[in-house]
Design a protein around this motif. Structure first.
Motif, mmCIF file in Angstrom:
data_model
loop_
_atom_site.group_PDB
_atom_site.id
_atom_site.type_symbol
_atom_site.label_atom_id
_atom_site.label_comp_id
_atom_site.label_asym_id
_atom_site.label_seq_id
_atom_site.Cartn_x
_atom_site.Cartn_y
_atom_site.Cartn_z
ATOM 1 N N GLU A 6 37.272 28.635 22.746
ATOM 2 C CA GLU A 6 36.194 27.964 21.856
ATOM 3 C C GLU A 6 35.082 27.430 23.075
ATOM 4 O O GLU A 6 33.778 27.556 22.869
ATOM 5 C CB GLU A 6 37.013 26.817 21.910
ATOM 6 C CG GLU A 6 37.464 27.164 20.606
ATOM 7 C CD GLU A 6 38.338 25.074 19.669
ATOM 8 O OE1 GLU A 6 38.007 24.030 20.243
ATOM 9 O OE2 GLU A 6 39.631 25.758 19.418
ATOM 10 N N ARG A 9 32.964 30.661 23.210
ATOM 11 C CA ARG A 9 31.588 30.361 21.895
ATOM 12 C C ARG A 9 31.109 29.607 21.703
ATOM 13 O O ARG A 9 29.430 29.486 20.937
ATOM 14 C CB ARG A 9 32.608 30.460 20.641
ATOM 15 C CG ARG A 9 33.488 31.334 20.662
ATOM 16 C CD ARG A 9 34.005 31.659 18.381
ATOM 17 N NE ARG A 9 34.976 32.711 19.003
ATOM 18 C CZ ARG A 9 34.798 34.033 18.626
ATOM 19 N NH1 ARG A 9 33.813 34.365 17.819
ATOM 20 N NH2 ARG A 9 35.218 34.943 18.028
ATOM 21 N N GLU A 10 31.690 28.531 21.892
ATOM 22 C CA GLU A 10 30.255 26.877 22.813
ATOM 23 C C GLU A 10 28.901 27.815 23.079
ATOM 24 O O GLU A 10 27.771 27.347 22.828
ATOM 25 C CB GLU A 10 30.505 25.461 22.854
ATOM 26 C CG GLU A 10 30.070 24.285 22.996
ATOM 27 C CD GLU A 10 31.521 23.580 24.107
ATOM 28 O OE1 GLU A 10 30.805 23.016 24.732
ATOM 29 O OE2 GLU A 10 32.301 23.468 23.319
ATOM 30 N N GLN A 13 26.714 30.107 21.112
ATOM 31 C CA GLN A 13 26.212 28.868 20.300
ATOM 32 C C GLN A 13 24.938 27.708 20.693
ATOM 33 O O GLN A 13 23.609 28.142 20.519
ATOM 34 C CB GLN A 13 26.560 28.342 19.748
ATOM 35 C CG GLN A 13 27.712 28.557 18.870
ATOM 36 C CD GLN A 13 29.011 27.972 17.990
ATOM 37 O OE1 GLN A 13 29.162 26.666 18.407
ATOM 38 N NE2 GLN A 13 29.583 28.737 17.344
ATOM 39 N N TRP A 26 31.232 23.063 31.723
ATOM 40 C CA TRP A 26 32.055 24.461 31.436
ATOM 41 C C TRP A 26 31.969 25.092 32.897
ATOM 42 O O TRP A 26 33.013 25.879 32.467
ATOM 43 C CB TRP A 26 30.513 24.874 30.910
ATOM 44 C CG TRP A 26 30.328 24.633 29.599
ATOM 45 C CD1 TRP A 26 30.947 24.361 28.898
ATOM 46 C CD2 TRP A 26 28.814 24.579 29.488
ATOM 47 N NE1 TRP A 26 30.285 23.559 27.146
ATOM 48 C CE2 TRP A 26 29.086 23.819 27.705
ATOM 49 C CE3 TRP A 26 27.610 25.622 29.230
ATOM 50 C CZ2 TRP A 26 28.132 24.598 26.802
ATOM 51 C CZ3 TRP A 26 26.418 25.417 28.296
ATOM 52 C CH2 TRP A 26 27.023 24.364 27.702
#
Length: 120
Positions: A6, A9-10, A13, A26
């Motif tokens: 996730e 992918r974040e 994005q 992160w």
């Protein structure tokens, strides 16, 4: 989907939307980029910021997509496809990267980019 997937992918994005980077959320404080063409890359949040800031040179439309993700323990391998405009020309970049996570954040990034795109 796992939290590790996730997060990747974040990040993709946020890159595509040219949003705000959350480096401390992160990446670990001692993050390492391990890439043969960048042997003296700075470590830690400075290196993570430098890595992500390279995406700021891209112009819309920016598409950054994880085509495949394979997870084993604290590692996630990703086959990425990036397309954008860079210096007035269309850029298509394929890459494979392996990320090692520590306590939910990226500690290491082994990645090899290739100019071109993945063919089906």
């Amino acid at each position: 989907m796992s939290r590790q997937k996730e997060m990747l992918r974040e990040i993709a994005q946020v890159i595509a939307a040219q949003g705000e980077y959350r480096i401390g959320e992160w990446f670990t404080e001692d993050f390492r980029l391990i890439e043969p063409t960048k042997p003296n890359w700075p470590r830690g949040h400075e290196g993570a910021r430098k890595l992500l800031e390279a995406f700021r040179t891209l112009r819309p439309p920016v598409e950054f997509v994880a085509l495949d993700m394979v997870e084993e323990g604290h590692r996630v391998a990703v086959r990425w496809q990036l397309s954008a405009t860079h210096q007035g020309e269309r850029l298509r970049l394929a890459s494979i990267a392996i990320y090692r996570f520590e306590k939910g954040r990226i500690a290491e990034d082994w990645g090899i980019p290739i100019r071109g795109e993945w063919l089906d």
